[in-house]
Design an enzyme around this catalytic site. Structure first.
Site, PDB file in Angstrom:
ATOM      1  N   CYS A 125     -38.453  27.489  -7.312  1.00 39.75           N
ATOM      2  CA  CYS A 125     -38.364  28.958  -7.251  1.00 39.75           C
ATOM      3  C   CYS A 125     -38.293  29.443  -8.689  1.00 39.75           C
ATOM      4  CB  CYS A 125     -37.143  29.395  -6.453  1.00 39.75           C
ATOM      5  SG  CYS A 125     -37.062  28.683  -4.780  1.00 39.75           S
ATOM      6  N   ALA A 126     -39.422  29.420  -9.370  1.00 49.95           N
ATOM      7  CA  ALA A 126     -39.433  29.403 -10.834  1.00 49.95           C
ATOM      8  C   ALA A 126     -39.288  30.757 -11.515  1.00 49.95           C
ATOM      9  CB  ALA A 126     -40.720  28.744 -11.327  1.00 49.95           C
ATOM     10  N   ALA A 127     -39.793  31.825 -10.908  1.00 53.03           N
ATOM     11  CA  ALA A 127     -39.803  33.119 -11.601  1.00 53.03           C
ATOM     12  C   ALA A 127     -38.388  33.573 -11.944  1.00 53.03           C
ATOM     13  CB  ALA A 127     -40.501  34.161 -10.738  1.00 53.03           C
ATOM     14  N   PRO A 128     -38.234  34.218 -13.111  1.00 53.68           N
ATOM     15  CA  PRO A 128     -39.265  34.618 -14.079  1.00 53.68           C
ATOM     16  C   PRO A 128     -39.633  33.540 -15.103  1.00 53.68           C
ATOM     17  CG  PRO A 128     -37.165  35.505 -14.748  1.00 53.68           C
ATOM     18  CD  PRO A 128     -36.907  34.797 -13.444  1.00 53.68           C
TER      19      PRO A 128
ATOM     20  N   ASP B 133     -33.537  26.107  -7.388  1.00 54.06           N
ATOM     21  CA  ASP B 133     -32.840  27.344  -7.755  1.00 54.06           C
ATOM     22  C   ASP B 133     -33.094  28.336  -6.627  1.00 54.06           C
ATOM     23  OD1 ASP B 133     -31.390  29.140  -9.225  1.00 54.06           O
ATOM     24  OD2 ASP B 133     -33.016  29.666 -10.588  1.00 54.06           O
TER      25      ASP B 133
ATOM     26  N   ASP C 297     -45.130  29.844  -0.968  1.00 51.77           N
ATOM     27  CA  ASP C 297     -43.811  29.714  -0.362  1.00 51.77           C
ATOM     28  C   ASP C 297     -43.372  28.266  -0.557  1.00 51.77           C
ATOM     29  OD1 ASP C 297     -41.823  29.012   1.609  1.00 51.77           O
ATOM     30  OD2 ASP C 297     -42.255  30.905   2.617  1.00 51.77           O
TER      31      ASP C 297
ATOM     32  N   GLY D 198     -37.327  31.345 -16.900  1.00 48.02           N
ATOM     33  CA  GLY D 198     -36.362  30.950 -17.914  1.00 48.02           C
ATOM     34  C   GLY D 198     -35.996  29.476 -17.844  1.00 48.02           C
ATOM     35  N   LYS D 199     -35.707  28.994 -16.647  1.00 52.52           N
ATOM     36  CA  LYS D 199     -35.328  27.590 -16.496  1.00 52.52           C
ATOM     37  C   LYS D 199     -36.531  26.670 -16.685  1.00 52.52           C
ATOM     38  CE  LYS D 199     -31.312  28.396 -13.473  1.00 52.52           C
ATOM     39  NZ  LYS D 199     -31.424  29.844 -13.276  1.00 52.52           N
TER      40      LYS D 199
ATOM     41  N   CYS E  30     -27.030  31.675  -8.177  1.00 48.49           N
ATOM     42  CA  CYS E  30     -26.250  32.608  -9.006  1.00 48.49           C
ATOM     43  C   CYS E  30     -25.313  33.373  -8.087  1.00 48.49           C
ATOM     44  CB  CYS E  30     -27.156  33.536  -9.816  1.00 48.49           C
ATOM     45  SG  CYS E  30     -28.348  34.483  -8.847  1.00 48.49           S
TER      46      CYS E  30
END
Length: 419
Positions: free
Chosen positions: A252-255, A319, A300, A257-258, A372
């Site tokens: 779940c990469a966006a935006p 994430d 997805d 940062g990780k 988070c």
């Protein structure tokens, strides 16, 4: 553009969030509709919009104390809340705030609320200390959280709930991640000093600025030498400790940062997914600025993982979507948009996603469950349920990072897949 118009636009954001809209989306819409806003007024509008959400419980309590019955219109109610925020929590000149709010009220409902607006705001100025004290008698007015949320924090974090609420009501710090391929924290600190900026070292490759600045003002930002990322979010790469040559899935990469941090950490082969093509473009843009490469897919993650037939990954960063209850300081509208059952609903979605991602991980690999959130359904309970479903899973360690002056709230659990 006058202060009255800034107040009116800020009031629009308050009413929109009250109607269930995301503040970031509302502000983006305002920026598009008013491109002529100069930077100073744009900054003032953003401060008011975020401040009204941060202190919404107190502001609504104050307004309730001064009214015999609720205001019939959302637009005038929101305008008065905006002015109360300015009077109670900002350094704006009080006479300007009152006069301009009355002027803005004159454009609502044929001007019938001008006298009421003037009377309420002047009463607040006369009785400020007493009203501010009375507003704290209710839990929402004192802690600026919905009652159910406060009760949950008191139950789950009996020794830390006050620290958490204090952090929620503070302004977020601007924390930078130094690209380890370029420099380190001490080296970048010297560069900041040359540009007249002060900062504090948080880690070997992280600093926190004494005062926020536009990203365009950050030395080496455009060149990929530094990125803006919360200190808590930076811990994901440290937990995974990716090594050269490993195959990594950021589900779940966006935006981005990780993703960028993992690629800075080691020469790994990274595949990044996101369900939203527009948000996936942010991942591409961030990696391009860092001069890093990854395989990107707009998909997805659950469906993609269920159909994936390629070689299994050494590392999976999960994430997963959550209520974002740990990043309230950065997104204060979350407090008022979330409902008590949301964490349980999100946890059910997470479970299916984690099960699908687990199938893409090779025996001997590791998966990081990351949120988070501070809600147990999405964190510790989610982990325990996952371990019960998967006999080949063992948790190496887990931790809740509480929000404090240096970081937002996060949860991490590092899970090994037995060979």
């Amino acid at each position: 553009m006058s202060l009255a118009n800034v107040q009116t636009l800020a009031a629009h954001s308050v009413a929109a969030v009250e109607a269930g809209r995301n503040l970031s989306d509302v502000l983006a819409e305002i920026w598009r509709g008013h491109p002529q806003l100069p930077p100073q007024e744009r900054g003032a509008l953003q401060d008011i919009a975020y401040g009204c959400q941060r202190f919404s419980g107190s502001l609504r309590a104050l307004l309730g104390l001064m009214l015999n019955k609720p205001l019939p219109r959302a637009d005038i109610r929101s305008l008065i809340l905006v002015a109360l925020y300015q009077l109670a929590y900002s350094r704006n000149a009080t006479h300007a705030v009152v006069n301009e709010a009355v002027r803005a009220a004159g454009k609502i409902g044929k001007g019938q609320y001008k006298a009421l607006t003037n009377a309420l705001l002047r009463r607040f100025l006369r009785e400020r200390d007493n009203l501010m004290q009375q507003a704290q008698h209710s839990p929402e007015g004192r802690y600026n959280l919905p009652a159910w949320w406060l009760a949950r924090l008191q139950q789950d974090y009996p020794n830390h709930w006050q620290q958490i609420t204090e952090a929620f009501n503070s302004r977020p710090p601007m924390t930078l991640r130094i690209n380890r391929r370029h420099s380190d924290a001490e080296g970048y600190l010297k560069i900041l000093a040359e540009h007249g900026m002060q900062a504090e070292v948080l880690g070997s490759h992280a600093v926190i600025l004494a005062a926020p600045v536009p990203v365009s003002a950050l030395p080496l930002f455009a060149e990929g030498g530094v990125s803006v990322q919360d200190w808590g979010a930076q811990q994901a790469a440290a937990w995974l400790n990716v090594r050269n040559g490993e195959r990594v899935l950021d589900a779940c990469a966006a935006p981005g940062g990780k993703s960028g941090h993992l690629l800075e950490w080691a020469n790994c082969q990274l595949t990044a997914l996101d369900i939203d093509p527009e948000r996936l473009q942010q991942v591409y843009d961030n990696l391009a600025r860092l001069h890093l490469n990854a395989e990107l897919h707009a998909a997805d993650a659950r469906q993609w993982a269920s159909c994936y037939d390629g070689p299994q990954f050494d590392v999976v960063l999960a994430d997963v979507p959550c209520t974002a209850s740990g990043v309230v300081r950065r997104h204060p509208d979350i407090k008022w948009l979330r409902r008590e059952q949301d964490a349980a609903n999100t946890a059910a979605q997470q479970a299916g996603l984690l099960d699908a991602l687990w199938q893409t991980l090779k025996p001997g690999g590791r998966m990081l469950l990351s949120t988070c959130s501070l809600f147990d359904e999405e964190n510790g309970s989610q982990l325990q349920a996952f371990l019960q479903r998967h006999a080949d899973a063992s948790c190496r360690r887990s931790e809740t990072l509480l929000p404090n002056p240096h970081q937002d709230g996060f949860y991490y659990a590092l899970i090994d897949k037995t060979a």
